[in-house]
Design a protein around this motif. Structure first.
Motif, short mmCIF file in Angstrom:
data_model
loop_
_atom_site.label_atom_id
_atom_site.label_comp_id
_atom_site.label_asym_id
_atom_site.label_seq_id
_atom_site.Cartn_x
_atom_site.Cartn_y
_atom_site.Cartn_z
N ASP A 263 0.85 -1.19 0.00
CA ASP A 263 0.00 0.00 0.00
C ASP A 263 0.89 1.24 0.00
O ASP A 263 1.68 1.46 0.93
CB ASP A 263 -0.91 -0.01 1.23
N ASN A 264 0.76 2.05 -1.04
CA ASN A 264 1.58 3.27 -1.15
C ASN A 264 1.35 4.23 0.01
O ASN A 264 2.24 5.03 0.36
CB ASN A 264 1.28 3.99 -2.46
N LYS A 265 0.16 4.17 0.62
CA LYS A 265 -0.17 5.12 1.68
C LYS A 265 0.27 4.62 3.05
O LYS A 265 0.11 5.33 4.05
CB LYS A 265 -1.68 5.38 1.68
N ALA A 266 0.77 3.40 3.13
CA ALA A 266 1.17 2.83 4.41
C ALA A 266 2.53 3.39 4.85
O ALA A 266 3.23 4.07 4.09
CB ALA A 266 1.23 1.30 4.31
N SER A 267 2.91 3.07 6.08
CA SER A 267 4.21 3.53 6.59
C SER A 267 5.35 2.81 5.89
O SER A 267 5.16 1.78 5.24
CB SER A 267 4.28 3.28 8.11
N ASN A 268 6.56 3.36 6.05
CA ASN A 268 7.73 2.74 5.43
C ASN A 268 7.94 1.31 5.91
O ASN A 268 8.31 0.42 5.14
CB ASN A 268 8.98 3.58 5.72
N ARG B 74 5.40 -0.97 4.18
CA ARG B 74 5.73 -1.13 2.77
C ARG B 74 6.94 -2.03 2.57
O ARG B 74 7.00 -2.83 1.63
CB ARG B 74 5.95 0.24 2.12
N ASN C 257 -6.26 -3.46 -3.29
CA ASN C 257 -6.11 -4.10 -1.99
C ASN C 257 -7.30 -5.01 -1.70
O ASN C 257 -8.43 -4.52 -1.59
CB ASN C 257 -5.98 -3.05 -0.90
N GLN D 5 -10.14 -4.27 0.98
CA GLN D 5 -11.19 -3.27 0.76
C GLN D 5 -12.47 -3.91 0.24
O GLN D 5 -13.53 -3.27 0.28
CB GLN D 5 -10.69 -2.23 -0.26
#
Length: 243
Positions: free
Chosen positions: A115-120, A123, A235, A238
């Protein structure tokens, strides 16, 4: 003399009335003798009849039903309240999507969706190493605690649009659903469906197996959801319901 005059007046009075009637009759005869009289009378009568017919039709028009929508009057189709056994439900409930395994609590997600919006940190955990290359993991991988094989289920009804054997991702099954989504199942063993077959939600389509891409995970299922055939991955969490 006065009495004679009165008698004379009384005797001559009817003559005056007859004269008037005669004069009137002569006037009507002269009027009717003219050529334009009958056509003019016919036109006037026709105009009166047409006026009466127009008034009658206008008064007989009923008001439109308030239950009929404006769109229906434009298209000629009534979309107002409809009842009875022949009525078709337009708001039919859409089929929900289940997890691709029978007992979700008995399996672990050994590799999550990138997920691009998740934390490092999240990811980094969703990266796949193959050779000297790291690539984002565009699905979810499931495995049992004891590393045993398990049944793989169709998440929703649809048509099997691909059954393939890939040297890297292993056996693959692809199912296209009526809502436009495509579910993809990789790293399979004992595939139980064929291309073009129709499956129902919850049908067993294969057993979890192994593949070359994620061989360190042992027996597992790699599951993806895509927007159309060859479309981008989304994802799965979802769309998947509780299970």
């Amino acid at each position: 003399m006065s009495e004679q005059k009165r008698d004379l007046v009384q005797e001559e009075a009817p003559k005056s009335t007859e004269g008037a009637q005669s004069g009137t009759s002569s006037s009507w005869k002269r009027l009717l003798a003219k050529k334009w009289v009958f056509p003019a009378t016919y036109i006037a009568a026709a105009a009166i009849i047409l006026t009466l017919m127009w008034w009658y039709q206008g008064s007989s028009i009923t008001k439109p039903d308030k239950n009929v929508s404006l769109d229906a009057t434009k298209s000629g189709t009534v979309t107002g309240n409809v009842s009875g056994t022949d009525a078709v439900a337009t708001n039919a409930k859409q089929e929900t999507m289940q997890w691709p395994v029978k007992e979700r609590s008995e399996l672990d997600v050994v590799l999550p969706f990138f997920d691009n919006k998740a934390s490092n940190e999240v990811r980094q955990a969703a990266m796949v190493e193959y050779g000297d290359t790291f690539t984002p993991h565009m699905g979810m991988d499931f495995a049992r605690h004891d590393n045993q094989a398990f049944d793989v289920l169709a998440v929703m009804g649809g048509k099997v649009t691909a059954v393939q054997k890939d040297p890297v991702v292993g056996n693959l099954v692809e199912i296209t659903h009526s809502n436009g989504l495509v579910s993809v199942y990789q790293s399979l063993a004992e595939v139980k469906v064929a291309k073009d077959a129709e499956v129902k939600k919850g049908d067993v389509i294969a057993k979890a197996g192994r593949n070359e891409l994620e061989k360190d995970q042992g027996n597992h299922l790699h599951f993806e959801l895509r927007q159309g055939q060859g479309g981008p991955a989304v994802n799965p969490e979802q769309y998947l319901g509780d299970h």
